[in-house]
Design an enzyme around this catalytic site. Structure first.
Site, PDB file in Angstrom:
ATOM      1  N   LYS A  23     -50.102 -24.572 -86.679  1.00  0.00           N
ATOM      2  CA  LYS A  23     -50.384 -23.291 -86.018  1.00  0.00           C
ATOM      3  C   LYS A  23     -50.222 -22.152 -87.019  1.00  0.00           C
ATOM      4  CE  LYS A  23     -49.177 -24.702 -81.331  1.00  0.00           C
ATOM      5  NZ  LYS A  23     -50.463 -24.733 -80.656  1.00  0.00           N
ATOM      6  N   HIS A  47     -41.774 -30.589 -81.915  1.00  0.00           N
ATOM      7  CA  HIS A  47     -42.196 -29.196 -82.131  1.00  0.00           C
ATOM      8  C   HIS A  47     -41.003 -28.248 -82.234  1.00  0.00           C
ATOM      9  CE1 HIS A  47     -45.912 -30.958 -81.099  1.00  0.00           C
ATOM     10  NE2 HIS A  47     -45.861 -30.811 -79.786  1.00  0.00           N
ATOM     11  N   LYS A 104     -42.620 -27.530 -68.411  1.00  0.00           N
ATOM     12  CA  LYS A 104     -44.007 -27.551 -67.929  1.00  0.00           C
ATOM     13  C   LYS A 104     -44.059 -26.790 -66.611  1.00  0.00           C
ATOM     14  CE  LYS A 104     -45.463 -31.546 -70.436  1.00  0.00           C
ATOM     15  NZ  LYS A 104     -45.468 -30.923 -71.752  1.00  0.00           N
ATOM     16  N   HIS A 115     -48.600 -30.975 -84.372  1.00  0.00           N
ATOM     17  CA  HIS A 115     -49.642 -29.944 -84.464  1.00  0.00           C
ATOM     18  C   HIS A 115     -49.070 -28.527 -84.504  1.00  0.00           C
ATOM     19  CE1 HIS A 115     -49.291 -29.847 -80.058  1.00  0.00           C
ATOM     20  NE2 HIS A 115     -49.911 -28.690 -80.080  1.00  0.00           N
ATOM     21  N   ARG A 137     -60.028 -48.018 -73.320  1.00  0.00           N
ATOM     22  CA  ARG A 137     -60.126 -49.222 -72.504  1.00  0.00           C
ATOM     23  C   ARG A 137     -61.229 -49.127 -71.447  1.00  0.00           C
ATOM     24  NH1 ARG A 137     -54.739 -52.024 -70.492  1.00  0.00           N
ATOM     25  NH2 ARG A 137     -54.107 -50.941 -72.349  1.00  0.00           N
TER      26      ARG A 137
END
Ligand code: BG6
Length: 452
Positions: free
Chosen positions: A184, A242, A341, A180, A51
């Site tokens: 790995k 995951h 995190k 993803h 954008r």
């Protein structure tokens, strides 16, 4: 699995979300790796859509700087490659929810003879509208390949709704639902480790195991993506996809036919996901949010002080779930799943705790599979040599998976059914979590969080 690509492939890629965290942190890197290794070549044409109003030169310079910083350049030849790669990038600022903006895509010089690939590197709540507008503008043939980022939807209902809508427009074989972690290196090795190595095949049984821990710890905080993350949370961001993928890879049975084919593995994964859903009542949950702390002499913001934050948010940046899979093979074995995190260090790890025996009373007998940052396997204190882990010959994560899409191979992608079952489980976890009124735990950044 060693990848040797003899045929250099060309492609025309359209990337929605070209200035988003995913694109900037992972996708350009992977595309450049493929380019640098001559797997995709000069015929590549990448139309980057976002954008933000930006000139082509500024955009290209942004990506150039990022790739330089990512340490891919060792010599002059690499630098020339990088410059050539950057020149394959085109930029267009459009609003993805405005139909008329899509006609600008058409005007771009997309070389029609190249294989077409569209990457939806945006939040899944706009997948439908993008599909609709691409379709209304007749921008893509039905054979174009579509890559969808996770998480698809925010619960079972929305995920089914998005998947059904996209299926009405594109063939299932052209849709690649990416996770993803499946790309790995260590994850790709998991099934051969379990099924082809006789020692581990024998060991991988509840008879020898006390419990299993899967930990996906991240050092990074939310960075610039508070808007996305606050609606998602760590459970949907990391566990729904995951972590559940890893859990199913380490718990599926060897297919009855002993044929480790993609179809058989999918079937086994569905079976285990059904068993996981049926074992639900044993679930135990803790969740937390990071607060500020000092690291390397610098004060880092807590989650609620990050850019664009809403001070009242109780979204989890850490989640811990103890669960069981009450089928014949895993009955009674607890699984501890956690992800957070801003933890002490980056660590993606599977730990399988083994029972003691008459000769070895150590309660710490364990098999540790490190996925990242180190890639190794240790049985107690012995490091197991993995012959196949030669980094130079391997593609990893996104580079590997993007190449699989180009080749049209679905083997390492996630099926719609797997996504449905994993949402079913996550919905139930959320239901119990809310019902139990579990209090949030505030943990200092760069510690191990609530269970540290
Ligand atoms: C993504 C999540 O799927 O995985 C991110 O959306 C997370 O929040 C990332 O940071 C972690 O991936 P990796 O490969 O760095 O472990």
């Amino acid at each position: 699995m060693k990848i040797i690509v003899k045929n250099i492939t060309s492609l025309s890629l359209i990337m929605f979300g070209a200035l988003g965290d995913l694109a900037l942190r992972k996708l350009y890197n992977s595309l450049f790796i493929l380019y640098k290794k001559n797997i995709i070549n000069k015929k590549i044409n990448i139309l980057c859509l976002a954008r933000k109003v930006e000139t082509l030169n500024t955009f290209r310079y942004t990506i150039y700087k990022r790739l330089i910083k990512a340490n891919y350049i060792n010599n002059k030849r690499d630098l020339v490659k990088l410059i050539n790669f950057i020149n394959c990038l085109y930029y267009l600022n459009i609003d993805f929810t405005t139909l008329t903006h899509f006609k600008f895509i058409k005007n771009q010089n997309l070389k029609n003879n190249l294989s077409k690939l569209v990457y939806f590197a945006v939040s899944s709540n706009i997948f439908k509208i993008i599909c609709k507008y691409l379709n209304l503008n007749k921008q893509l043939t039905k054979t174009a390949k579509i890559i969808l980022e996770k998480p698809i939807g925010c619960n079972l209902k929305s995920s089914i709704n998005i998947n059904n809508y996209i299926n009405n427009i594109y063939f299932e074989r052209s849709i690649f639902r990416i996770d993803h972690y499946l790309g790995k290196r260590q994850v790709k090795n998991l099934l051969s480790l379990r099924f082809l190595n006789p020692v581990f095949y024998m060991l991988w049984k509840k008879k020898y195991i006390t419990h299993i821990v899967i930990n996906l710890a991240e050092h990074l905080g939310i960075e610039d993506r508070w808007g996305y993350f606050d609606k998602t949370g760590q459970l949907r961001d990391m566990v729904q996809n995951h972590l559940i993928q890893l859990l199913s890879m380490i718990t599926i049975c060897i297919p009855k036919t002993k044929q480790i084919s993609v179809k058989n593995i999918y079937k086994e994964k569905i079976k285990i996901l059904k068993d996981l859903n049926n074992s639900f009542l044993t679930v135990d949950i803790k969740y937390g949010q990071y607060i500020s702390n000092k690291f390397k002499n610098k004060i880092f913001n807590g989650y609620l002080e990050e850019k664009n934050s809403n001070k009242n948010s109780s979204t989890e940046t850490f989640i811990y779930i103890k669960t069981k899979i009450n089928n014949f093979h895993w009955y009674g074995i607890p699984f501890f799943l956690m992800s957070g995190k801003r933890l002490k260090q980056k660590l993606s790890q599977i730990k399988i705790y083994l029972k003691k025996n008459s000769l070895n009373n150590d309660l710490n007998n364990k098999l540790i599979i490190n996925l990242q940052p180190k890639e190794d396997i240790n049985l107690n204190k012995f490091k197991i040599k993995q012959m196949s882990l030669n980094k130079n010959n391997y593609l990893d994560s996104y580079d590997f998976l993007i190449l699989e899409v180009i080749k049209g191979k679905q083997d390492w992608f996630v099926s719609k059914e797997e996504i449905d079952y994993s949402w079913r489980w996550i919905d139930k976890v959320i239901h119990i979590w809310k019902q139990k009124n579990i209090p949030i735990f505030y943990y200092k950044s760069f510690t191990w969080g609530p269970i540290g």
